[in-house]
Design an enzyme around this catalytic site. Structure first.
Site, mmCIF file in Angstrom:
data_model
loop_
_atom_site.group_PDB
_atom_site.id
_atom_site.type_symbol
_atom_site.label_atom_id
_atom_site.label_comp_id
_atom_site.label_asym_id
_atom_site.label_seq_id
_atom_site.Cartn_x
_atom_site.Cartn_y
_atom_site.Cartn_z
ATOM 1 N N GLN A 136 8.736 3.286 0.523
ATOM 2 C CA GLN A 136 8.460 1.971 1.118
ATOM 3 C C GLN A 136 7.557 2.137 2.266
ATOM 4 O OE1 GLN A 136 12.842 1.288 1.586
ATOM 5 N NE2 GLN A 136 12.286 -0.652 1.089
ATOM 6 N N CYS B 223 -11.389 -2.822 0.190
ATOM 7 C CA CYS B 223 -12.131 -4.003 0.030
ATOM 8 C C CYS B 223 -11.221 -4.931 -0.695
ATOM 9 C CB CYS B 223 -13.497 -3.976 -0.537
ATOM 10 S SG CYS B 223 -14.324 -5.647 -0.849
ATOM 11 N N ILE C 283 18.171 13.676 7.240
ATOM 12 C CA ILE C 283 17.662 13.876 6.092
ATOM 13 C C ILE C 283 17.006 15.261 5.809
ATOM 14 C CG2 ILE C 283 15.827 13.352 4.099
ATOM 15 C CD1 ILE C 283 16.426 10.475 5.311
ATOM 16 N N SER D 43 16.627 4.861 3.486
ATOM 17 C CA SER D 43 16.433 3.370 3.373
ATOM 18 C C SER D 43 17.523 2.419 3.775
ATOM 19 C CB SER D 43 15.823 3.200 2.058
ATOM 20 O OG SER D 43 15.491 1.618 1.979
ATOM 21 N N SER D 44 17.313 1.526 4.501
ATOM 22 C CA SER D 44 18.614 0.727 4.741
ATOM 23 C C SER D 44 18.757 -0.200 3.749
ATOM 24 C CB SER D 44 18.494 -0.121 5.996
ATOM 25 O OG SER D 44 17.193 -0.537 6.220
ATOM 26 N N THR E 275 11.070 8.926 10.412
ATOM 27 C CA THR E 275 11.301 8.802 11.702
ATOM 28 C C THR E 275 11.685 10.260 12.259
ATOM 29 O OG1 THR E 275 13.905 8.472 11.282
ATOM 30 C CG2 THR E 275 12.582 6.593 11.808
ATOM 31 N N HIS F 124 4.751 -0.429 -0.641
ATOM 32 C CA HIS F 124 4.154 -1.206 0.407
ATOM 33 C C HIS F 124 2.656 -0.813 0.986
ATOM 34 C CE1 HIS F 124 8.575 -2.290 1.402
ATOM 35 N NE2 HIS F 124 8.089 -2.981 0.452
ATOM 36 N N CYS G 126 -20.087 -4.507 -1.366
ATOM 37 C CA CYS G 126 -20.284 -5.931 -1.417
ATOM 38 C C CYS G 126 -20.070 -6.896 -0.245
ATOM 39 C CB CYS G 126 -19.087 -6.246 -2.602
ATOM 40 S SG CYS G 126 -17.551 -6.649 -1.699
HETATM 41 ZN ZN LIG Z 1 -16.253 -4.459 -1.698
#
Ligand SMILES: [Zn+2]
Length: 248
Positions: free
Chosen positions: A100, A128, A237, A194-195, A27, A120, A156
């Protein structure tokens, strides 16, 4: 001794620190905390993974959000907090950073890719879903913006998606396993911004604590895990960490 002094002492005394970061460290770079009131998810609905895969309309909407910067995930620069963490990694004090966040700012601050464990995923590139090939957003953007072409894999033909872990998508096994190993191996676990409400990610601090590590939580707001921490600081921070790990 001030809390900041105590944190400096704990870092100095530690042999192996794991840093765990959440939205609060970014943030300060201008990236919104998407769970907070007024955050991204209070303004627009998340697109669930299953819907993204099943529906071209949802894919189009997801890519529109990505390429218009609606979600605000990326496109910012690391701040003093990221830079201080990078100095701790470079000094050999921090073995890895579990995050995260999906904003790539730890890598942008100079931390090697293999030291950043992303729970995450990452919104700064795409992959892909079929063959895993990496696609750069700036390669995909022109065809989408100019001709409305929804990205497909150049190798692909499979469905391409930003490399984030979406709602409805399972946690990435490799990063989760690495995060667990690193957590169990550290002697100081430092939470920055982090919360600690989103599980399973939020389980790591207590895992560290159970394994005998010291636990420090730095977050603007109180967290449910504050009572288990050896030290808690409700501070910004960037300014805090730059005092503790000053630029050389
Ligand atoms: Zn692919």
């Amino acid at each position: 001794m001030t809390p900041a002094d105590r944190l400096a002492r704990l870092i100095e005394a530690a042999d192996r620190v794991v840093v765990f970061t959440g939205a609060g460290i970014s943030t300060e770079s201008g990236i919104p905390d998407f769970r907070s009131p007024g955050g991204v998810w209070s303004k627009m609905k998340p697109i669930y993974f299953q819907d993204f895969v099943a529906s071209e309309d949802r894919r189009r909407e997801a890519w529109t959000r990505t390429f218009t910067g609606t979600a605000g995930w990326t496109g910012r620069s690391p701040n003093a907090g990221h830079d201080a963490v990078a100095r701790l990694v470079a000094a050999g004090k921090v073995s890895s950073v579990i995050t995260q966040n999906v904003d790539n700012l730890h890598q942008d601050s100079g931390i090697p890719d293999d030291r950043v464990i992303e729970l995450h995923g990452n919104a700064s590139y795409a992959t892909c879903l079929d063959c895993g090939l990496r696609h750069e957003l700036h390669h995909l953007k022109p065809a989408f913006v100019e001709r409305g072409e929804i990205p497909a894999c150049r190798a692909c033909g499979g469905i391409v998606k930003t490399a984030t872990i979406s709602f409805g998508q399972s946690m990435p096994l490799g990063p989760m396993a690495r995060a667990e190993e690193e957590t169990e191996a550290c002697d100081l676990f430092l939470v920055l911004g982090s919360s600690l409400v989103v599980y399973p990610a939020a389980g790591f601090p207590l895992l560290a604590k159970r394994n005998g590590a010291r636990l420090v939580i730095v977050n603007r707001e109180p967290t449910e895990q504050d009572p288990y921490a050896d030290l808690v600081l409700h501070e910004e921070i960037g300014p805090l960490m730059s005092r503790i790990v000053p630029p050389v």
